[in-house]
Design a protein around this motif. Structure first.
Motif, mmCIF file in Angstrom:
data_model
loop_
_atom_site.group_PDB
_atom_site.id
_atom_site.type_symbol
_atom_site.label_atom_id
_atom_site.label_comp_id
_atom_site.label_asym_id
_atom_site.label_seq_id
_atom_site.Cartn_x
_atom_site.Cartn_y
_atom_site.Cartn_z
ATOM 1 N N ILE A 166 37.296 44.365 41.875
ATOM 2 C CA ILE A 166 36.162 43.645 42.150
ATOM 3 C C ILE A 166 36.551 42.052 41.407
ATOM 4 C CG2 ILE A 166 34.024 43.477 41.054
ATOM 5 C CD1 ILE A 166 33.938 46.535 41.362
ATOM 6 N N ILE A 167 37.042 42.318 40.047
ATOM 7 C CA ILE A 167 37.135 40.987 39.414
ATOM 8 C C ILE A 167 38.055 40.096 40.128
ATOM 9 C CG2 ILE A 167 38.184 40.101 37.249
ATOM 10 C CD1 ILE A 167 37.219 42.486 35.785
ATOM 11 N N TYR A 168 39.025 40.482 40.641
ATOM 12 C CA TYR A 168 40.142 39.879 41.437
ATOM 13 C C TYR A 168 39.436 39.147 42.640
ATOM 14 C CZ TYR A 168 44.182 38.232 44.046
ATOM 15 O OH TYR A 168 45.150 37.465 44.602
ATOM 16 N N ARG A 169 38.788 39.618 43.542
ATOM 17 C CA ARG A 169 38.097 39.124 44.448
ATOM 18 C C ARG A 169 36.943 38.082 43.991
ATOM 19 N NH1 ARG A 169 38.297 44.435 46.730
ATOM 20 N NH2 ARG A 169 35.883 44.987 46.200
ATOM 21 N N ILE A 170 36.344 38.229 42.952
ATOM 22 C CA ILE A 170 35.217 37.432 42.540
ATOM 23 C C ILE A 170 36.118 36.089 41.999
ATOM 24 C CG2 ILE A 170 33.443 36.805 40.843
ATOM 25 C CD1 ILE A 170 32.691 39.677 40.864
#
Length: 359
Positions: A166-170
């Motif tokens: 999730i953090i990577y994509r954001i």
């Protein structure tokens, strides 16, 4: 081997696409079609994922992710937990359940008796040359029976929403809309030794070299940093050994048939001080890496295993190949430890594929 709307067997003859099978799944189908020694299996494709998510899940997930700050790990953890529970607890549509049950039975029919399988996530954004973030989704080992496999296919769908992913994509502005997950279901392999091979020198990008990292058992001990693997560099043309370092391979992960799990055990002194690949096996690994590079027309990171149950000459299995992306992130100031680039290659896929093979 027949395919249906939701399933594609590695040897099903259908042209693989990243959008349908994800990076890992498309690679395995491509390698099988090219005659490379890949353990058999099938891919539950992204159409299956979309069918599963159709019942309002996408809207519920979007609400959980709305306004999420990638620096707020606690909030990301909470969103991840909520989303994964939504997915895991959602009933599987009947048509999808029937399709995966049939595919499971077809795969098991290839063996004399029912064998354990691995279930591996294959995200559509994974393993791209410009977005290398393998290993963010989940892999499950030693699954026995259709029920376990079906449950872990759904768990793989959920693993698209780990906190890290999730953090990577954001942070990298990868949109969540349209994101899909395919799932690889694959026969496991009984690894006597396993590792990676790169068709270049990872310290400087020299394409005249092949670099091999290898350890006893499966690769988990390498990625965890528990053992130092053997590190061998060969000339790509002659396959002559240019440099080798025998690592302190004091432990190994091996399958325990009684419990159908991987267990850690000590490696006896006699095997710690010798290379875990024979000259013949080392040359075969290097040749396999060269074949992958020739097929894909680009430098490759391959993951391989030597199967303890197969005869010599047939016991080298290719577990995964992907374009080399690590070198661009390295400096040439100092040679990294051999575990540095091995860890980056997603050794989870090696441990996912390593257990007993029959026939």
């Amino acid at each position: 081997m027949s395919n249906n709307e939701f399933i594609e067997f590695f040897d099903g003859g259908k042209e693989p696409t990243l959008d349908s099978l994800g990076g890992k799944g498309a690679s395995l189908v491509t390698m099988t079609a090219a005659g490379m020694p890949v353990p058999p299996g099938f891919v539950v494709n992204t159409e299956a994922f979309r069918t599963f998510m159709h019942s309002g899940l996408s809207e519920e997930i979007a609400e959980q992710l709305k306004g999420l700050d990638p620096e707020d790990v606690q909030a990301a953890d909470a969103a991840s937990a909520a989303i994964r529970e939504m997915i895991i607890s959602r009933p599987v549509p009947e048509e999808l359940g029937n399709a995966t049950r049939e595919a499971y039975a077809q795969l098991q029919s290839r063996f004399e008796s029912e064998v354990p399988l691995a279930v591996r996530s294959s995200a559509t954004a994974e393993d791209l040359p410009d977005a290398s973030f393998a290993g963010q989704q989940d892999t499950y080992l030693w699954l026995n029976g259709y029920r376990e496999v079906a449950e872990h296919i759904r768990a793989c769908f959920a693993s698209l929403y780990t906190t890290r992913a999730i953090i990577y994509r954001i942070k990298n502005q990868i949109p969540d809309e349209g994101l899909c997950m395919a799932v690889v279901v694959q026969k496991m392999v009984n690894a006597k030794s396993a590792g990676v091979a790169m068709t270049l020198d990872p310290t400087n990008g020299d394409r005249s070299k092949i670099t091999v990292d290898a350890s006893w058992g499966v690769g988990e001990m390498v990625v965890s940093g528990t053992v130092t693997p053997d590190n061998i560099q060969l000339d790509k043309v002659t396959l002559a050994v240019i440099h080798e370092h025998i690592g302190d391979k004091h432990a190994e992960m091996v399958p325990d048939a009684a419990t159908n799990t991987l267990v850690e055990r000590d490696v006896e002194e006699a095997r710690r001080t010798v290379r875990c690949l024979s000259d013949t096996e080392l040359a075969a690994v290097a040749q396999l890496a060269k074949r992958a590079e020739k097929h894909y027309k680009a430098p490759q990171d391959i993951e391989w295993a030597i199967d303890a149950d197969l005869p010599e000459g047939e016991n080298l299995l290719l577990l995964q190949a992907r374009p080399e992306t690590v070198h661009s992130a390295k400096t040439t100031e100092a040679k990294p430890k051999s575990t540095g680039y091995s860890s980056s290659l997603g050794f989870g896929s090696i441990t996912a594929s390593l257990t007993k093979i029959s026939g």
